[in-house]
Design a protein around this motif. Sequence first.
Motif, PDB file in Angstrom:
ATOM      1  N   GLY A 323      12.917  10.126  -4.280  1.00  0.00           N
ATOM      2  CA  GLY A 323      13.147   9.769  -3.410  1.00  0.00           C
ATOM      3  C   GLY A 323      13.421  10.856  -1.960  1.00  0.00           C
ATOM      4  N   TRP A 324      14.467  11.127  -1.829  1.00  0.00           N
ATOM      5  CA  TRP A 324      14.777  12.404  -0.892  1.00  0.00           C
ATOM      6  C   TRP A 324      13.868  13.431  -1.164  1.00  0.00           C
ATOM      7  CZ3 TRP A 324      19.468  13.096  -3.856  1.00  0.00           C
ATOM      8  CH2 TRP A 324      20.379  12.203  -3.839  1.00  0.00           C
ATOM      9  N   GLY A 325      13.009  13.843  -2.035  1.00  0.00           N
ATOM     10  CA  GLY A 325      11.582  14.461  -1.882  1.00  0.00           C
ATOM     11  C   GLY A 325      10.887  14.144  -0.666  1.00  0.00           C
ATOM     12  N   ILE A 326       9.887  13.238  -1.786  1.00  0.00           N
ATOM     13  CA  ILE A 326       8.855  12.505  -0.726  1.00  0.00           C
ATOM     14  C   ILE A 326       9.383  11.744   0.038  1.00  0.00           C
ATOM     15  CG2 ILE A 326       7.530  10.934  -0.988  1.00  0.00           C
ATOM     16  CD1 ILE A 326       8.328  10.947  -4.738  1.00  0.00           C
ATOM     17  N   SER A 327      10.332  11.624   0.550  1.00  0.00           N
ATOM     18  CA  SER A 327      10.388  10.632   2.417  1.00  0.00           C
ATOM     19  C   SER A 327      10.689  12.553   2.598  1.00  0.00           C
ATOM     20  CB  SER A 327      11.526   9.936   2.230  1.00  0.00           C
ATOM     21  OG  SER A 327      12.925  10.863   2.200  1.00  0.00           O
ATOM     22  N   PHE A 328      10.913  13.556   3.176  1.00  0.00           N
ATOM     23  CA  PHE A 328      11.130  14.436   3.585  1.00  0.00           C
ATOM     24  C   PHE A 328      10.673  15.275   4.186  1.00  0.00           C
ATOM     25  CE2 PHE A 328      15.836  14.969   3.066  1.00  0.00           C
ATOM     26  CZ  PHE A 328      16.808  14.605   4.496  1.00  0.00           C
ATOM     27  N   GLU A 329       9.202  15.614   3.064  1.00  0.00           N
ATOM     28  CA  GLU A 329       8.461  15.635   2.586  1.00  0.00           C
ATOM     29  C   GLU A 329       6.854  15.532   3.811  1.00  0.00           C
ATOM     30  OE1 GLU A 329       6.838  19.735   1.320  1.00  0.00           O
ATOM     31  OE2 GLU A 329       9.001  19.314   2.026  1.00  0.00           O
ATOM     32  N   LEU A 330       6.781  14.122   3.713  1.00  0.00           N
ATOM     33  CA  LEU A 330       5.841  12.859   4.035  1.00  0.00           C
ATOM     34  C   LEU A 330       6.043  12.863   5.634  1.00  0.00           C
ATOM     35  CD1 LEU A 330       5.123  10.389   1.748  1.00  0.00           C
ATOM     36  CD2 LEU A 330       4.095  12.272   1.764  1.00  0.00           C
ATOM     37  N   ALA A 331       7.581  13.263   6.419  1.00  0.00           N
ATOM     38  CA  ALA A 331       7.921  12.817   7.798  1.00  0.00           C
ATOM     39  C   ALA A 331       7.029  13.837   8.664  1.00  0.00           C
ATOM     40  CB  ALA A 331       8.837  12.471   7.481  1.00  0.00           C
ATOM     41  N   PRO A 332       6.313  13.512   9.723  1.00  0.00           N
ATOM     42  CA  PRO A 332       6.308  14.821  10.504  1.00  0.00           C
ATOM     43  C   PRO A 332       8.061  15.116  10.873  1.00  0.00           C
ATOM     44  CG  PRO A 332       5.600  12.611  11.576  1.00  0.00           C
ATOM     45  CD  PRO A 332       5.914  12.414   9.948  1.00  0.00           C
ATOM     46  N   ALA A 333       7.949  16.629  11.646  1.00  0.00           N
ATOM     47  CA  ALA A 333       9.281  17.328  11.908  1.00  0.00           C
ATOM     48  C   ALA A 333       9.692  16.437  13.324  1.00  0.00           C
ATOM     49  CB  ALA A 333       8.676  18.463  11.381  1.00  0.00           C
TER      50      ALA A 333
END
Length: 415
Positions: A323-333
Motif C-alpha cells: 500500500g505504501w509503495g503504490i500510494s507514493f508511486e501513483l501520487a503526483p509530486a
Amino acid sequence: MQLLPEPGPARILAISTLVQTVGRGIWLTASALFLTRSVGLSVTQVGLGLTVTALVSLIASAPMGYLADRYGPRGVQFIGLLASAGFTGALIAVHSFPQFLAVGIATALSDAAFRGARGAMIAGAVPPDQRVRTRAYLRATTNVGIAIGTVLGGVGLAADTRTAYVALIGVNAASLALAALILIPLAPIPAAGPGHGPRLIALRDRPFLAFTVLDGMMSMHFGLLNIALPLWIAQHTDAPHWLISVLLLVNTTVIVLFQVRASRGTEQLTGAARAARRAGLAIAGACLLYAVSGGVPTPVAVGLLVAGALVHVVGELWQSAAGWGISFELAPAHAQGQYQGAYGMGMQLGSMLAPVLVTSLAVGWGAPGWLVLAVLFALLGVVQPPVVRWAARTRPFTATPTPTATPTAASASAG
C-alpha cells in the motif's frame, strides 16, 4: 533489526512517531473505562461518539492532506500534533456526551491534519527510493510505542481512580506535544500544491480510488486479529483463552522485527502490486487455518491458530508495504499530501466495516464464514495488480518504468 533508521529526517520522524504512539497506546488502553467509569457515559454513547469521530476523520483526510500540499507539510503536521495535544487535555473537562462529541470531532480533525501531512512530509524529506522503507520504520516504531503505552495504561487501569485516568490523559497529551517539538529540527519543505486548478484531484482519480477501496477492504484483516479471532477462540475452539494474548504478542513482535525487511522490493509499482497479491493469498490462507481450528483437540487447535497467526502477519507485512509503495508511486509530486490522505481513507473504511463483517461471518457462521472471508481476501489480492496497471496507464506523469510494447509485457509488469 535496528529500531530507528539512519540519522536524518527519517530518524527524526521515527522518534516523533515513537513518542506520539506511546500516548496513543495509553489512550487505547484506558479510553473505554475513562469514558464510562469516570465521565459517566453509557457504552452506547461511547460507541456512537467513536463512530462519529471516525467518520469525521475519514472525510477530513484528503482535505487535510491538501492543506499540507498547499502550505507545507511540516507546519501542518506540527500544528496538528499540538492541536491534538490540546484537545486530548480537554478530555479532562468532559462531563457529558455533547462535550465528548465536540472534543472528539476536534481531535479527529487535528489527527487528520497530522496524518495527511505525514505522507507529504515523507515524500518531501526522504529520497523516493527510501519512502517505503521509512514508512516501514514508522510502523515498527508505532508498534513499539503502542506496546509501551499499553503497559503504562495498564498501571492506570489497576488503580481505577479518576486521578489515575487524568494522569494517563496528561501523559498522552504531553507525548503529542513532545512529538511536535521533536519535528522542529526538520528543514521546512516548500509547499508543493499549485494555487490554481482543481484542488482535491485525489478524489477525482478513479483508478487511485479503486485501489484505495480494495486496499481498505483488505485492511479488514486487522479486525480478524483484534475482534473475530478472540471471539472465535473463546466460543468455537478448545484452545486456552490466554492464547489470544500470545497471538497478539506474536503479531507485534514479527512486525517490529520484519516490517522493514518485508518492504524491500515494493518501492516500485511492479513489486508493490505483486506484494499486494501475495498479501491477499496469505491472509486467505490464514483464514483457512483459523477455520479448521474449531472442533479439534486442544493441541491441534493451538498449533493451527499459531500457524494461522504467523501466515496472517506475513500477509499483513506485505499488505502494508504494498500500500505504501503504490500510494507514493501513483501520487503526483505536488499532491502527495492529499493522495496519502485519500489512501488513509481506505484503512478507515476498512476499520468501520470490519467489526460487523468479520464477526458476522467468522463468529456467526463459524467455519463456512471463515471460508467466505478466505475467498474475499484472495480476490482482493488478485485484482489489485490489474487495478494498479490501470492506474499506471492513466498517470499524466511516469509513475514507474512500465513495459508497454505488448499486452503480455504490460501484464507481467505488475503481476
